[in-house]
Scaffold this active site. Structure first.
Site, PDB file in Angstrom:
ATOM      1  N   ARG A 261      31.189  46.261  36.315  1.00 51.25           N
ATOM      2  CA  ARG A 261      30.485  45.108  35.772  1.00 51.25           C
ATOM      3  C   ARG A 261      29.411  44.661  36.744  1.00 51.25           C
ATOM      4  O   ARG A 261      29.650  44.566  37.956  1.00 51.25           O
ATOM      5  CB  ARG A 261      31.447  43.951  35.491  1.00 51.25           C
ATOM      6  CG  ARG A 261      32.453  44.270  34.390  1.00 51.25           C
ATOM      7  CD  ARG A 261      33.389  43.120  34.100  1.00 51.25           C
ATOM      8  NE  ARG A 261      34.402  43.519  33.128  1.00 51.25           N
ATOM      9  CZ  ARG A 261      35.446  42.780  32.773  1.00 51.25           C
ATOM     10  NH1 ARG A 261      35.604  41.579  33.315  1.00 51.25           N
ATOM     11  NH2 ARG A 261      36.321  43.215  31.892  1.00 51.25           N
ATOM     12  N   ARG A 276      36.061  39.254  42.587  1.00 47.18           N
ATOM     13  CA  ARG A 276      35.021  39.594  41.602  1.00 47.18           C
ATOM     14  C   ARG A 276      34.169  40.739  42.153  1.00 47.18           C
ATOM     15  O   ARG A 276      33.224  40.525  42.906  1.00 47.18           O
ATOM     16  CB  ARG A 276      34.157  38.361  41.299  1.00 47.18           C
ATOM     17  CG  ARG A 276      33.326  38.493  40.036  1.00 47.18           C
ATOM     18  CD  ARG A 276      32.564  37.214  39.755  1.00 47.18           C
ATOM     19  NE  ARG A 276      33.446  36.093  39.488  1.00 47.18           N
ATOM     20  CZ  ARG A 276      33.957  35.809  38.280  1.00 47.18           C
ATOM     21  NH1 ARG A 276      33.652  36.583  37.250  1.00 47.18           N
ATOM     22  NH2 ARG A 276      34.750  34.763  38.114  1.00 47.18           N
ATOM     23  N   GLU A 348      42.615  33.248  37.026  1.00 54.72           N
ATOM     24  CA  GLU A 348      42.824  34.190  35.924  1.00 54.72           C
ATOM     25  C   GLU A 348      43.147  35.586  36.446  1.00 54.72           C
ATOM     26  O   GLU A 348      42.484  36.099  37.341  1.00 54.72           O
ATOM     27  CB  GLU A 348      41.572  34.259  35.050  1.00 54.72           C
ATOM     28  CG  GLU A 348      41.690  35.269  33.899  1.00 54.72           C
ATOM     29  CD  GLU A 348      40.349  35.667  33.315  1.00 54.72           C
ATOM     30  OE1 GLU A 348      40.271  36.765  32.738  1.00 54.72           O
ATOM     31  OE2 GLU A 348      39.376  34.887  33.446  1.00 54.72           O
ATOM     32  N   SER A 351      43.611  38.304  30.470  1.00 53.13           N
ATOM     33  CA  SER A 351      43.106  37.621  29.284  1.00 53.13           C
ATOM     34  C   SER A 351      43.491  38.465  28.085  1.00 53.13           C
ATOM     35  O   SER A 351      43.103  39.640  28.003  1.00 53.13           O
ATOM     36  CB  SER A 351      41.579  37.463  29.385  1.00 53.13           C
ATOM     37  OG  SER A 351      41.082  36.627  28.372  1.00 53.13           O
TER      38      SER A 351
END
Length: 426
Positions: A261, A276, A348, A351
């Site tokens: 990503r 991240r 998180e 999900s």
């Protein structure tokens, strides 16, 4: 993708639904384009029909020796041929604009999704376990990780920001987590292990909703393919353009893959540490089910992800996302947030989303219910079971010791070759 027939039948309901996503009313624009497309298509079809009739009549007139009539018919055919491209272009233009408009609209939230704008409006459903009480100041993973083999400097030197080089026991613990998750999802939760491609075409990303709106969040190769941001893309597209045998439903697929990503929409967020990254690994869960089974499957999938956290004895909470915080394709989402003592916060780690038939319409994935002639779009669901890197972060922070070492969770013992603790380098 949204069903145009449903929008025609209930335009006000559609606008009400997307208003929960903080979007302006758009049904009137959709219906106007739909009317333009249908009117242009009708003119094309009428012109084609008349052209075929006139062409047939020319032969009959010629056979009867009526040259004047034949010439008049030829002139009519020529006029129709000249006019048709205009109507065909009008139909193509309206259809293209309609498709682009529908493709850019997110899924409508389910009726039980709470209202809200962002994560502050999400609703806590449950908590599992009590966070550990430390007799020393708990540190963040970015502080204890380097001495254990989490090499941020080398990763950045090789590839730039948001890349990490794992060494020794840290690399093995990372691998152990992925293998444990995969074994758990296949052996206990009934998912079929897959090894899908990590390079995909445009239509695959369109099918799961990453294109066209989120192109900047993806990495694209020089030959026009895309690196997957999640194995959801490959696994869900396994049923693209198929009419699935009802006996194969539900289909439950899982894969442990690298994911990529660009994090274009996350500038300035989590720039420190391993949370991240541009490249990471994740065990993805995908279900393909009948519409009437999707709500129960959503709960089942979420429980499969929760089982990993429970087996690792990592405290977490289950959140129901509000309408404004859900992903583009989701109609309902549960997030699992793991406790990170170094940050004194829940973050998180999974999900799990029910997309209804939204992705299936984009992929044209259907099944034929027993005893019925018409096909029906399947429902698709996806979830993390879990993100390996973030789970590694959670283990480091929850299992840390005062001397900088980290204990290995008991369930990972079979994967660690006898290693029970990561020790900091001298």
């Amino acid at each position: 993708m949204h069903d145009i027939a449903t929008i025609r039948a209930n335009p006000e309901d559609f606008d009400t639904a997307i208003a929960r996503r903080a979007l302006e009313p758009v049904a009137s624009r959709i219906l106007a384009l739909d009317t333009q497309r249908r009117e242009a298509l009708t003119k094309v079809q009428e012109a084609q029909g008349r052209r075929n009739e006139a062409s047939k009549a020319i032969g009959q007139a010629m056979g009867q020796g009526d040259k004047d009539k034949a010439e008049a018919l030829k002139a009519e055919v020529a006029e129709i041929k000249a006019a048709m491209p205009r109507w065909e272009e009008a139909e193509r233009k309206a259809a293209s604009e309609l498709e682009d408009l529908l493709a850019a609209l997110p899924n409508a939230p389910a009726s039980d999704v709470p209202a809200g704008e962002d994560e502050a409006d999400n609703v806590e459903i449950a908590r599992w376990s009590t966070p550990r009480t430390f007799d020393f100041a708990a540190q963040e993973h970015a502080d204890i990780g380097p001495a254990l083999g989490m090499d941020f400097e080398t990763g950045a030197a090789i590839s730039g920001a948001r890349f990490t080089f794992l060494r020794g026991g840290m690399a093995r613990l990372h691998r152990a987590l992925g293998q444990f998750m995969l074994d758990q999802q296949t052996g206990q939760n009934g998912y079929t292990e897959c090894a899908p491609p990590v390079l995909v075409r445009d239509e695959a990303l369109f099918g799961t909703g990453q294109l066209p709106k989120f192109a900047e969040d993806q990495f694209k190769t020089t030959d026009g393919r895309w690196l997957i941001p999640t194995a959801e893309v490959s696994l869900t597209n396994a049923v693209r353009d198929q009419i699935i045998d009802t006996a194969r439903l539900p289909m439950r697929l899982t894969a442990l893959t690298p994911c990529f990503r660009s994090e274009a929409g996350a500038a300035g967020r989590d720039t420190r540490g391993f949370i991240r990254q541009h490249q990471f690994e994740k065990v993805e869960l995908v279900s393909i089910v009948r519409p009437e089974d999707s709500e129960a499957e959503h709960e089942r999938m979420t429980e499969a992800a929760e089982g990993i956290l429970q087996a690792l004895n990592l405290p977490y909470r289950k959140m129901l996302l509000c309408a404004g915080d859900m992903g583009f394709t989701a109609r309902k989402t549960f997030d699992l947030e793991v406790w990170l003592p170094g940050q004194s916060a829940y973050r998180e780690i999974s999900s799990c989303s029910n997309t209804g038939d939204f992705q299936a319409r984009r992929m044209n994935a259907r099944f034929k219910p027993e005893g019925e002639k018409k096909t029906v779009f399947v429902h698709t669901l996806n979830g993390s079971g879990l993100a390996v890197g973030r789970t590694l972060v959670a283990v480091l922070e929850n299992y840390q010791n005062a001397d900088g070492s980290v204990d290995v969770p008991d369930v990972l013992a079979p994967y660690m070759g006898g290693v029970t603790r990561l020790e900091p380098a001298a």
